[in-house]
Design a protein around this motif. Structure first.
Motif, short mmCIF file in Angstrom:
data_model
loop_
_atom_site.label_atom_id
_atom_site.label_comp_id
_atom_site.label_asym_id
_atom_site.label_seq_id
_atom_site.Cartn_x
_atom_site.Cartn_y
_atom_site.Cartn_z
N THR A 1 15.73 1.06 -28.93
CA THR A 1 14.97 1.67 -27.83
C THR A 1 14.67 3.14 -28.10
O THR A 1 14.13 3.83 -27.24
CB THR A 1 15.73 1.59 -26.49
OG1 THR A 1 16.89 2.43 -26.55
CG2 THR A 1 16.14 0.17 -26.16
N GLY B 1 20.58 -0.07 -33.32
CA GLY B 1 21.28 -0.49 -32.10
C GLY B 1 20.34 -1.34 -31.27
O GLY B 1 19.87 -2.39 -31.71
N TRP C 1 10.22 0.47 -30.10
CA TRP C 1 9.97 0.19 -28.68
C TRP C 1 8.54 0.54 -28.27
O TRP C 1 7.94 -0.14 -27.46
CB TRP C 1 10.98 1.00 -27.85
CG TRP C 1 10.99 0.67 -26.40
CD1 TRP C 1 11.67 -0.36 -25.79
CD2 TRP C 1 10.28 1.35 -25.34
NE1 TRP C 1 11.44 -0.34 -24.44
CE2 TRP C 1 10.59 0.69 -24.14
CE3 TRP C 1 9.42 2.45 -25.31
CZ2 TRP C 1 10.09 1.09 -22.90
CZ3 TRP C 1 8.91 2.85 -24.07
CH2 TRP C 1 9.24 2.17 -22.89
N VAL D 1 18.83 0.85 -42.74
CA VAL D 1 18.61 1.55 -41.49
C VAL D 1 19.54 0.95 -40.43
O VAL D 1 19.49 -0.25 -40.17
CB VAL D 1 17.11 1.55 -41.06
CG1 VAL D 1 16.50 0.18 -41.10
CG2 VAL D 1 16.93 2.15 -39.69
N ASN E 1 19.46 5.50 -43.78
CA ASN E 1 18.27 5.87 -43.00
C ASN E 1 17.37 6.88 -43.73
O ASN E 1 17.07 7.96 -43.20
CB ASN E 1 18.72 6.43 -41.63
CG ASN E 1 17.80 5.95 -40.52
OD1 ASN E 1 16.78 5.31 -40.80
ND2 ASN E 1 18.13 6.25 -39.28
N ALA F 1 24.81 7.85 -31.44
CA ALA F 1 24.09 8.25 -32.66
C ALA F 1 22.90 9.15 -32.35
O ALA F 1 22.49 9.97 -33.18
CB ALA F 1 23.62 7.01 -33.42
N GLY G 1 17.02 5.07 -18.56
CA GLY G 1 16.10 3.98 -18.22
C GLY G 1 16.21 2.76 -19.11
O GLY G 1 15.91 1.65 -18.69
P1 FAD Z 1 18.33 2.63 -31.58
O1 FAD Z 1 17.00 2.92 -31.00
O2 FAD Z 1 18.53 1.30 -32.16
O3 FAD Z 1 18.67 3.73 -32.70
C1 FAD Z 1 18.47 5.09 -32.47
C2 FAD Z 1 18.95 5.89 -33.69
O4 FAD Z 1 20.36 5.77 -33.83
C3 FAD Z 1 18.38 5.41 -35.01
O5 FAD Z 1 18.22 6.52 -35.86
C4 FAD Z 1 19.43 4.47 -35.56
O6 FAD Z 1 19.42 4.43 -36.96
C5 FAD Z 1 20.70 5.12 -35.05
N1 FAD Z 1 21.79 4.18 -34.71
C6 FAD Z 1 21.78 3.19 -33.79
N2 FAD Z 1 22.98 2.60 -33.72
C7 FAD Z 1 23.78 3.23 -34.62
C8 FAD Z 1 25.13 3.09 -35.02
N3 FAD Z 1 25.94 2.17 -34.47
N4 FAD Z 1 25.62 3.92 -35.98
C9 FAD Z 1 24.83 4.86 -36.55
N5 FAD Z 1 23.53 5.03 -36.20
C10 FAD Z 1 23.02 4.23 -35.26
N6 FAD Z 1 17.12 9.04 -24.28
C11 FAD Z 1 17.75 10.02 -23.65
O7 FAD Z 1 18.45 10.80 -24.28
N7 FAD Z 1 17.64 10.18 -22.29
C12 FAD Z 1 16.90 9.36 -21.52
O8 FAD Z 1 16.81 9.54 -20.31
C13 FAD Z 1 16.22 8.28 -22.18
N8 FAD Z 1 15.50 7.41 -21.47
C14 FAD Z 1 14.88 6.39 -22.11
C15 FAD Z 1 14.15 5.47 -21.35
C16 FAD Z 1 13.51 4.42 -21.96
C17 FAD Z 1 12.74 3.43 -21.12
C18 FAD Z 1 13.59 4.26 -23.37
C19 FAD Z 1 12.93 3.12 -24.05
C20 FAD Z 1 14.33 5.15 -24.13
C21 FAD Z 1 14.97 6.23 -23.52
N9 FAD Z 1 15.71 7.17 -24.26
C22 FAD Z 1 16.36 8.17 -23.59
C23 FAD Z 1 15.78 7.14 -25.73
C24 FAD Z 1 17.20 6.95 -26.24
O9 FAD Z 1 17.41 7.68 -27.43
C25 FAD Z 1 17.60 5.55 -26.49
O10 FAD Z 1 17.25 4.71 -25.46
C26 FAD Z 1 19.08 5.28 -26.83
O11 FAD Z 1 19.97 6.36 -26.85
C27 FAD Z 1 19.10 4.69 -28.20
O12 FAD Z 1 20.01 3.67 -28.26
P2 FAD Z 1 19.71 2.33 -29.08
O13 FAD Z 1 20.95 1.53 -29.09
O14 FAD Z 1 18.49 1.66 -28.60
O15 FAD Z 1 19.49 2.94 -30.54
#
Ligand code: FAD
Length: 483
Positions: A88, A85, A47, A82, A478, A160, A148
């Protein structure tokens, strides 16, 4: 960091296996073929566009059985993977480091069940957080996590990373709210622990290892989670304060006066709010410039009662001169606008090119001191300035005050080795000295891989390694990340 030579390199034969297995053309992006090399780019970079891998294959399973077959094949053939999700995450955990295969969960996006009496939701890991919350809104419930990135992140990714977010203060952590997990281990074993029981003291609670495990021991394919009743009355106040001392006083008053209806207490420093103004050009909610701002949200069952309570709170903190100026949202539009001054910070920070982000737990009295100390350090090193010759734009802080969680951020015009040298390990040593945590809610990923020792003892790290080796003896899940 070097690619492990034990891992196999992707061949056309592997790609054909996945194409045959998944059947649907769009479920496999094959970077070995020229046509797809552009499409694969989005899955290779994170991201923040700070971490970039070189995967040549993205697979998108549509069912738990497919995840199982994919992992078994990868494990048997020593192909590293890896899990991804919504991509982000903020620590580079969701993208490959070298050529790991990306297992993207976006096709597993079904709500499986919802019980209106208990409030328990069972859903696939790939459901987008906002989609889950909108589904629950129709049933007068709320997902017990908000952040967010809700429009893109997935509930499996949230679990995760054990995401914390904006309402942890009220609803607690996913370690408590997640009741069950369905996951797949690297050898293909399906772990069906999709319990919908709130109480279940029958031996080790193994699902907790997957919550915050960052995809290092298996892939979460579904979760069950207890969701609270949605409060019909939500009110928001935004106010300006003159010192961090007063921020702490305001927080104490909020807990005292708003008690059971308090659902968020967020901190933003004046610099972060000026930055949002510069990037968005929006009209600021309050006149003048204050060193600190707070956003308070209440959620309750009675609008009149709640807004009266919040109004009285605001009057009282202004009378006591804890707060200098404040505004209460008068309608939904204004409520969203006030929230955007908090939620919009992350996005605006990237405006100049890059950002160094630190997500820290610090005992509350010292929380903001780190921002000042870091700014002094970078300024002394001659790295902060207004024109393009300086790499650092500013040093600022905001975060979840209610959880003593600071986001220290250093927006930069370019990533710069000299800035990095000043920041690390300085920030981590500072936090360690105060017995804080170097990762409050974002996880470790690759960004904090080398720094785990600042928050965990050698014994704890050794126990983690034992678990990793037990669940993932070939190390395909991973790799190169924190463990
Ligand atoms: P990804 O980014 O795709 O993956 C994150 C991790 O989890 C990686 O290590 C990946 O390998 C693993 N993963 C993903 N899916 C799975 C699955 N199904 N099984 C096993 N492992 C998996 N975080 C906070 O805690 N609080 C906040 O307030 C916060 N605000 C945010 C605001 C913005 C604008 C952004 C961009 C991010 C923010 N985050 C925040 C970060 C936060 O960690 C992620 O947004 C969210 O939890 C990750 O979800 P994702 O689906 O995008 O996972």
């Amino acid at each position: 960091l070097k690619r492990h030579s034990k891992f196999a390199k992707l061949t056309q034969e592997h790609v054909t296996f996945f194409q045959d297995l998944l059947g649907v053309e769009s479920a496999v992006i094959d970077g070995l073929s020229k046509d797809a090399s552009e499409d694969i780019e989005a899955f290779n970079s994170d991201w923040m566009r700070k971490y970039r891998g070189h995967s040549q294959l993205v697979v998108k399973p549509g069912s738990t059985e497919e995840v199982s077959k994919i992992l078994k094949y990868c494990n048997d053939n020593l192909l590293a993977v890896v899990p991804q999700g919504g991509n982000t995450g903020l620590v580079g955990g969701s993208v490959p480091v070298f050529d790991e295969i990306v297992i993207n969960m976006q096709r597993m996006n079904k709500i499986r069940s919802f019980d209106e009496v208990s409030g328990i939701l069972v859903a696939d890991a790939g459901v987008i957080l906002e989609v889950a919350d909108n589904f629950l809104a129709d049933k007068s419930h709320i997902f017990p996590l908000d952040l967010g990135a809700k429009g893109s992140c997935q509930i499996g990714g949230n679990v995760a990373t054990n995401a914390g977010g904006l309402r942890l203060l009220r609803y607690g952590s996913l370690h408590g709210n997640v009741l069950g997990i369905e996951a797949v281990l690297p050898d293909g074993t399906i772990v069906d622990d999709l319990s919908t029981l709130r109480k279940n003291n029958t031996g080790y609670d193994i699902k907790q290892l997957f919550i915050g495990g960052e995809g290092t021991i298996g892939i979460i394919t579904a979760i069950s989670i207890v969701c609270p009743q949605r409060s019909p009355a939500v009110n928001v106040a935004y106010f300006g304060l003159e010192s961090f001392e007063q921020v702490q006083n305001a927080f104490r008053e909020a807990k005292n006066q708003l008690s059971e209806i308090l659902s968020a207490f967020e901190l933003m420093d004046g610099r972060s709010q000026r930055l949002v103004k510069t990037v968005t050009g929006k009209k600021r909610p309050l006149e003048g410039d204050h060193p600190f701002y707070c956003l308070v949200e209440t959620s309750g069952s009675n609008t009149d009662h709640d807004s009266e309570k919040l109004q009285t709170f605001l009057e009282s903190v202004m009378e006591k001169e804890i707060v200098s100026d404040g505004v209460l949202a008068q309608d939904q539009t204004q409520l969203q606008d006030l929230w955007s001054w908090r939620e919009g910070i992350s996005e605006c920070l990237g405006h100049w090119g890059g950002v160094y982000k630190y997500d820290l737990s610090i005992p509350i009295a010292d929380l903001y001191t780190l921002v000042n100390d870091t700014r002094d350090r970078l300024t002394k090193a001659g790295l902060v300035g207004e024109d393009d010759s300086y790499p650092v734009v500013d040093v600022l802080g905001y975060g979840h005050m209610g959880d003593a969680n600071l986001h220290l951020n250093v927006p930069v015009r370019r990533y710069d080795k000299e800035v990095e040298k000043q920041l690390e390990p300085f920030v981590y040593e500072w936090v360690q000295k105060r017995s804080g945590s170097i990762s409050a809610e974002h996880g470790l990923g690759i960004a904090k891989k080398s720094f785990i020792g600042y928050s965990r003892s050698p014994t704890m790290v050794a126990l983690m390694k034992q678990i990793k080796n037990l669940y993932d003896p070939n190390g395909i899940m991973n790799p190169y990340k924190y463990i």
